[in-house]
Design an enzyme around this catalytic site. Structure first.
Site, PDB file in Angstrom:
ATOM      1  N   ASP A 125      -2.292  -4.860   0.132  1.00 32.65           N
ATOM      2  CA  ASP A 125      -1.787  -6.130   0.653  1.00 32.65           C
ATOM      3  C   ASP A 125      -2.533  -6.637   1.880  1.00 32.65           C
ATOM      4  OD1 ASP A 125      -0.739  -4.103   2.233  1.00 32.65           O
ATOM      5  OD2 ASP A 125       1.362  -4.675   1.943  1.00 32.65           O
ATOM      6  N   GLN A 146       0.814  -1.208   0.000  1.00 35.18           N
ATOM      7  CA  GLN A 146       0.000   0.000   0.000  1.00 35.18           C
ATOM      8  C   GLN A 146       0.853   1.266   0.000  1.00 35.18           C
ATOM      9  OE1 GLN A 146      -3.072  -1.403   3.243  1.00 35.18           O
ATOM     10  NE2 GLN A 146      -4.001   0.173   1.983  1.00 35.18           N
ATOM     11  N   HIS A 147       0.192   2.361  -0.342  1.00 35.05           N
ATOM     12  CA  HIS A 147       0.683   3.727  -0.160  1.00 35.05           C
ATOM     13  C   HIS A 147       1.726   4.199  -1.171  1.00 35.05           C
ATOM     14  CE1 HIS A 147      -1.358   3.387   3.651  1.00 35.05           C
ATOM     15  NE2 HIS A 147      -0.455   2.580   4.160  1.00 35.05           N
TER      16      HIS A 147
END
Length: 465
Positions: A234, A72-73
């Protein structure tokens, strides 16, 4: 013959591909390839690893559907030609800590607007960092996407040679980690995006991936009838792969540590401790993350000159509480609590406590106490916890599961080893084919008896206040 589906886990450290039976979830074959180390990475390295992992898994010619789960991110910024402008800043890059503070000061109601208060991991903070430190690159941004979005786009045949930015797609779970998406309204907050990137109000010229619902397709592979599902972040993919339901709390010990649960209602946490993410099934995924997880054990094992198995054996030679030795494991700064510049500290050193076995146990206890603090934060937001599903490579160490049963006051179960992020992505692929979410069974390999030892957390709390 039953259809096969593929699930991808493009994580921080590597890319894993699993090919499974769509009806049962039974594993058929796998592939894996490494990613480069670092907190910023050229996305082309992910693409190379994905193609290598697919080849090692025997290709996708006999697969009916595929889906990509990913870290992520991560900030992937594209120009108008579809080219990556600069290496992606990953979730574990903390240089944007000051940018997070600036956004919070500018938007005090971020938790209400997006479900989460951003920390340095979030995409919005990395865009603000880009604005402030690389304005020439920020000015070139035509689209912003996440690692799994970009890989899904490339799998479908798009890129610099076919730069259809409008074909970028994502899901609620990954979008909810950007810092400019509301998982309640299922919409982007472009005012926050504009402020982060330094564009005119609402930043209408910046393309953001369209949101695709669970069970829907984004299209097909390039020049292939293989269906492509929306993918997921994830942690949401791992929850889906585990079949997590209300009452289950997943504690994952990987590069990062995460504590998350499936919830039907989002309760924003203005303190920022709990991120109000979306899950991959249409619900919510309140989550607490720590930066320091398995690498705490890696570092301690290396210091002691032992393997991970030997580290566990040493740890169990010491009594709960490690004789008063406490490791506060902030080796890489920390996200929860939000201390990006912190360092690790060893407390309670005496002639009696400073032993190899006490240090080994203190490392495991410190790692787990940070995650137990995360569980407490979830409970404060109304999350119920009837059992803990302990996953990640470190969970397979008997000492980790045994000590977890002493740290947590909730029964602990260790599912069989598996690539649960990739399995969750495969679940999405099977969902697209069948039109309903598949129910695949999961075996367990450890179910340690509950043996709560309050002294462990009481000691840790003395140095965490």
């Amino acid at each position: 013959m039953t259809a096969l589906v593929a699930g991808v886990d493009s994580s921080t450290q590597s890319c894993k591909v699993v090919i499974v039976d769509a009806a049962t979830g039974a594993l058929v074959r796998t592939g894996r390839a490494s990613h480069p180390a670092g907190t910023e990475v050229d996305p082309e390295a992910w693409w190379s690893a994905l193609t290598e992992a697919i080849a090692e898994a025997g290709g996708l010619d006999d697969v009916a559907a595929v889906s990509v789960g990913g870290q992520q991110h991560g900030m992937v910024v594209l120009d108008v030609t579809g080219r990556v402008i600069r290496p992606a800043l990953l979730w574990n890059d903390t240089r944007s800590a000051a940018a997070a503070d600036a956004l919070i000061a500018e938007f005090p109601d971020l938790a209400e607007r997006t479900g989460s208060t951003p920390v340095a991991s979030f995409t919005s903070t990395k865009l603000r960092w880009l604005r402030d430190n690389e304005p020439e690159n920020a000015a070139r941004v035509a689209a912003v996407c996440l690692p799994h979005d970009w890989l899904t786009w490339r799998l479908r045949g798009f890129g610099p040679e076919n730069a259809q930015l409008a074909e970028l797609a994502t899901d609620r779970s990954d979008a909810s980690g950007t810092g400019y998406f509301s998982s309640v309204s299922n919409s982007y907050d472009r005012e926050i995006l504009a402020a982060a990137l330094g564009r005119a109000s609402a930043a209408p010229d910046v393309v953001l991936p369209r949101i695709v619902a669970p069970g829907e397709t984004v299209g097909t592979l390039a020049e292939s009838p293989v269906v492509v599902a929306c993918g997921a972040g994830d942690n949401a993919a791992a929850a889906l792969g585990l079949g997590a339901r209300a009452g289950d709390v997943v504690v994952s010990i990987g590069t990062s540590g995460t504590v998350f649960a499936v919830a039907e209602v989002q309760v924003p946490d203005p303190t920022g401790t709990v991120a109000g993410f979306a899950d991959a099934s249409g619900n919510f995924l309140p989550l607490v993350a720590t930066l320091n997880a398995a690498r705490v054990l890696d570092s301690t094992a290396a210091l002691l000159g032992v393997t991970h198995d030997e580290l566990g054996t040493l740890a169990l030679d010491a009594k709960p509480g490690a004789g008063g030795l406490v490791l506060q494991p902030y080796f890489e700064g920390e996200r929860t609590p939000n201390l990006p510049d912190a360092t690790a500290t060893l407390f309670g050193m005496t002639l009696a406590s400073t032993t190899r076995s006490s240090l080994a146990r203190a490392a495991i206890e410190g790692l787990l106490c940070g995650l137990a603090d995360g569980l407490d934060a979830l409970r404060k937001q109304g999350v119920s916890a009837t059992r803990i599903l302990l996953i990640g490579g470190a969970a397979q160490n008997p000492a980790v599961s045994t000590i977890a049963s002493q740290v947590f006051n909730v029964p602990v179960v260790v599912p069989e080893p598996g690539e649960y992020v990739a399995r969750g992505a495969a679940t999405q692929a099977a969902w697209v084919l069948a039109g309903v979410r598949p129910e695949w069974s999961i075996a367990t390999v450890a179910d340690p008896a509950s043996d709560h030892r309050p002294v462990i957390r009481e000691q840790y709390a003395l140095y965490s206040a």
